[in-house]
Design a protein around this motif. Structure first.
Motif, PDB file in Angstrom:
ATOM      1  N   ASN A 199       0.815  -1.214   0.000  1.00 31.26           N
ATOM      2  CA  ASN A 199       0.000   0.000   0.000  1.00 31.26           C
ATOM      3  C   ASN A 199       0.851   1.268   0.000  1.00 31.26           C
ATOM      4  O   ASN A 199       0.533   2.249   0.682  1.00 31.26           O
ATOM      5  CB  ASN A 199      -0.943  -0.007   1.224  1.00 31.26           C
TER       6      ASN A 199
ATOM      7  N   LYS B 265      -3.924   2.359   6.362  1.00 35.33           N
ATOM      8  CA  LYS B 265      -5.352   2.347   6.050  1.00 35.33           C
ATOM      9  C   LYS B 265      -6.137   3.420   6.782  1.00 35.33           C
ATOM     10  O   LYS B 265      -6.860   4.197   6.155  1.00 35.33           O
ATOM     11  CB  LYS B 265      -5.920   0.959   6.392  1.00 35.33           C
TER      12      LYS B 265
ATOM     13  N   LEU C  39     -10.326   4.276  -0.571  1.00 35.82           N
ATOM     14  CA  LEU C  39     -10.830   2.917  -0.782  1.00 35.82           C
ATOM     15  C   LEU C  39      -9.866   2.041  -1.577  1.00 35.82           C
ATOM     16  O   LEU C  39      -9.971   0.808  -1.533  1.00 35.82           O
ATOM     17  CB  LEU C  39     -12.190   2.972  -1.494  1.00 35.82           C
TER      18      LEU C  39
ATOM     19  N   THR D 221      -7.047   1.287  -0.876  1.00 34.40           N
ATOM     20  CA  THR D 221      -6.357   0.440   0.095  1.00 34.40           C
ATOM     21  C   THR D 221      -6.873  -0.996   0.049  1.00 34.40           C
ATOM     22  O   THR D 221      -6.112  -1.951   0.239  1.00 34.40           O
ATOM     23  CB  THR D 221      -6.530   1.021   1.518  1.00 34.40           C
ATOM     24  N   ASN D 222      -8.157  -1.159  -0.210  1.00 42.44           N
ATOM     25  CA  ASN D 222      -8.735  -2.513  -0.212  1.00 42.44           C
ATOM     26  C   ASN D 222      -8.104  -3.396  -1.275  1.00 42.44           C
ATOM     27  O   ASN D 222      -7.954  -4.607  -1.073  1.00 42.44           O
ATOM     28  CB  ASN D 222     -10.247  -2.436  -0.414  1.00 42.44           C
ATOM     29  N   ARG D 223      -7.715  -2.819  -2.401  1.00 41.95           N
ATOM     30  CA  ARG D 223      -7.041  -3.601  -3.442  1.00 41.95           C
ATOM     31  C   ARG D 223      -5.635  -3.980  -3.006  1.00 41.95           C
ATOM     32  O   ARG D 223      -5.195  -5.108  -3.213  1.00 41.95           O
ATOM     33  CB  ARG D 223      -6.960  -2.806  -4.753  1.00 41.95           C
TER      34      ARG D 223
ATOM     35  N   ASN E 103      -5.646  -6.559  -0.062  1.00 38.26           N
ATOM     36  CA  ASN E 103      -6.485  -7.731  -0.240  1.00 38.26           C
ATOM     37  C   ASN E 103      -5.743  -9.026   0.081  1.00 38.26           C
ATOM     38  O   ASN E 103      -6.257  -9.909   0.775  1.00 38.26           O
ATOM     39  CB  ASN E 103      -7.014  -7.781  -1.672  1.00 38.26           C
TER      40      ASN E 103
ATOM     41  N   THR F 114      -5.208  -9.318   3.821  1.00 37.96           N
ATOM     42  CA  THR F 114      -6.468  -9.617   4.505  1.00 37.96           C
ATOM     43  C   THR F 114      -6.863 -11.079   4.311  1.00 37.96           C
ATOM     44  O   THR F 114      -7.271 -11.760   5.262  1.00 37.96           O
ATOM     45  CB  THR F 114      -7.587  -8.702   3.978  1.00 37.96           C
TER      46      THR F 114
ATOM     47  N   LYS G  33     -12.308  -9.119   9.001  1.00 35.36           N
ATOM     48  CA  LYS G  33     -12.594  -8.496   7.707  1.00 35.36           C
ATOM     49  C   LYS G  33     -12.981  -7.030   7.881  1.00 35.36           C
ATOM     50  O   LYS G  33     -12.538  -6.162   7.126  1.00 35.36           O
ATOM     51  CB  LYS G  33     -13.704  -9.250   6.979  1.00 35.36           C
TER      52      LYS G  33
ATOM     53  N   LYS H 239     -10.647  -3.633   6.431  1.00 30.22           N
ATOM     54  CA  LYS H 239     -11.116  -2.963   5.214  1.00 30.22           C
ATOM     55  C   LYS H 239     -11.188  -1.452   5.398  1.00 30.22           C
ATOM     56  O   LYS H 239     -11.379  -0.940   6.509  1.00 30.22           O
ATOM     57  CB  LYS H 239     -12.487  -3.493   4.800  1.00 30.22           C
ATOM     58  N   ALA H 240     -11.012  -0.745   4.284  1.00 26.06           N
ATOM     59  CA  ALA H 240     -11.326   0.672   4.230  1.00 26.06           C
ATOM     60  C   ALA H 240     -12.784   0.762   3.808  1.00 26.06           C
ATOM     61  O   ALA H 240     -13.188   0.159   2.821  1.00 26.06           O
ATOM     62  CB  ALA H 240     -10.428   1.375   3.217  1.00 26.06           C
ATOM     63  N   ASP H 241     -13.574   1.494   4.559  1.00 25.71           N
ATOM     64  CA  ASP H 241     -15.010   1.575   4.302  1.00 25.71           C
ATOM     65  C   ASP H 241     -15.394   3.049   4.228  1.00 25.71           C
ATOM     66  O   ASP H 241     -15.001   3.844   5.080  1.00 25.71           O
ATOM     67  CB  ASP H 241     -15.766   0.887   5.440  1.00 25.71           C
TER      68      ASP H 241
END
Length: 260
Positions: free
Chosen positions: A12, A154, A180, A182-184, A187, A190, A211, A215-217
């Motif tokens: 990241n 994140k 968002l 960051t989720n890629r 992954n 995670t 989870k 995650k970035a939400d």
């Protein structure tokens, strides 16, 4: 589109340059966001040195930094700016402690919402982000970068990136897309944590909690905006009133980090 910096042993890692703002484009090779630097390879250290990283800001808690100290990037100066006194983001929490909290009715999602409010409301956090912006103001040479990070790159880092991009008047949709992304890039990490938890017999409740924490939400970051609006009227006013940054300092940041 975000500008990923591919490293062997850090995830990241992204240059914030290239985004379009109201009055220009965010400069490349000026500011980099990242996850932990504790496992950098020699190749990674050299690559970041050659990239022009001269200042490294660590937002982690004292215990996180002690357990996994940053690898040194030659010619760079380190700044330790813990946003919280401990890892409120729960990224480094033990599975046993996480499960205990989940069983007590504290959802991982609600914990993260509280974390993002704390970025705005917590006095210790405000001191850290004020110093962060001051360090960015001192970065006045071309092709020299400030790198800032936490553990996953994140939450504490995600808010820091959003804060700077908002100051530079990048639109909210772009800021959220950067957050968002960051989720890629996390992954794989995670999925590894989820797989490991399942192999160790983790309950569905614990797996779901892992989870949510990893995650970035959009709801998380929007909570920071909501808290800023409640207390200060806007995120920009949080910078002025909450962090004590003047209008001239904001203009100076825009001059340093934007190009036509």
């Amino acid at each position: 589109m975000e500008q990923i910096i591919q490293l062997e042993k850090a995830a990241n890692v992204r240059d914030l340059g290239g985004y379009i703002a109201n009055n220009g484009i965010v400069r490349m090779n000026k500011v980099v966001r990242s996850a932990s630097l504790s496992e950098l390879s020699k190749h990674d250290q050299v690559k970041l040195e050659e990239y022009g990283v001269k200042k490294v800001i660590d937002f982690r808690s004292p215990s996180e930094a002690t357990e996994a100290p940053d690898k040194i990037i030659s010619e760079s100066k380190a700044y330790f700016l813990p946003v919280f006194g401990h890892d409120e983001t729960k990224v480094s929490i033990s599975p046993q402690e996480l499960l205990k909290q989940l069983e007590q009715g504290m959802t991982a999602e609600s914990q993260m919402i509280n974390v993002y409010r704390h970025f705005i409301e917590d006095e210790h956090a405000k001191l850290a982000y004020r110093k962060f912006l001051q360090i960015l103001l001192e970065n006045d040479k071309d092709n020299t970068s400030v790198l800032f990070h936490c553990t996953a790159g994140k939450d504490r880092t995600g808010f820091g990136a959003a804060l700077l991009l908002d100051i530079l008047e990048v639109d909210h949709q772009t800021i959220m897309a950067d957050y968002l992304a960051t989720n890629r890039y996390l992954n794989e990490q995670t999925e590894y944590m989820v797989t490991k938890a399942k192999e160790q017999g983790a309950s569905d409740l614990l797996v779901a909690g892992v989870k949510d924490l990893m995650k970035a939400d959009a709801a998380y970051l929007n909570e920071s905006y909501r808290a800023a609006k409640e207390h200060y009227g806007s995120l920009k006013n949080y910078v002025k009133t909450g962090l004590g940054f003047s209008e001239q300092e904001i203009k100076d940041l825009q001059k340093l980090y934007l190009t036509k």
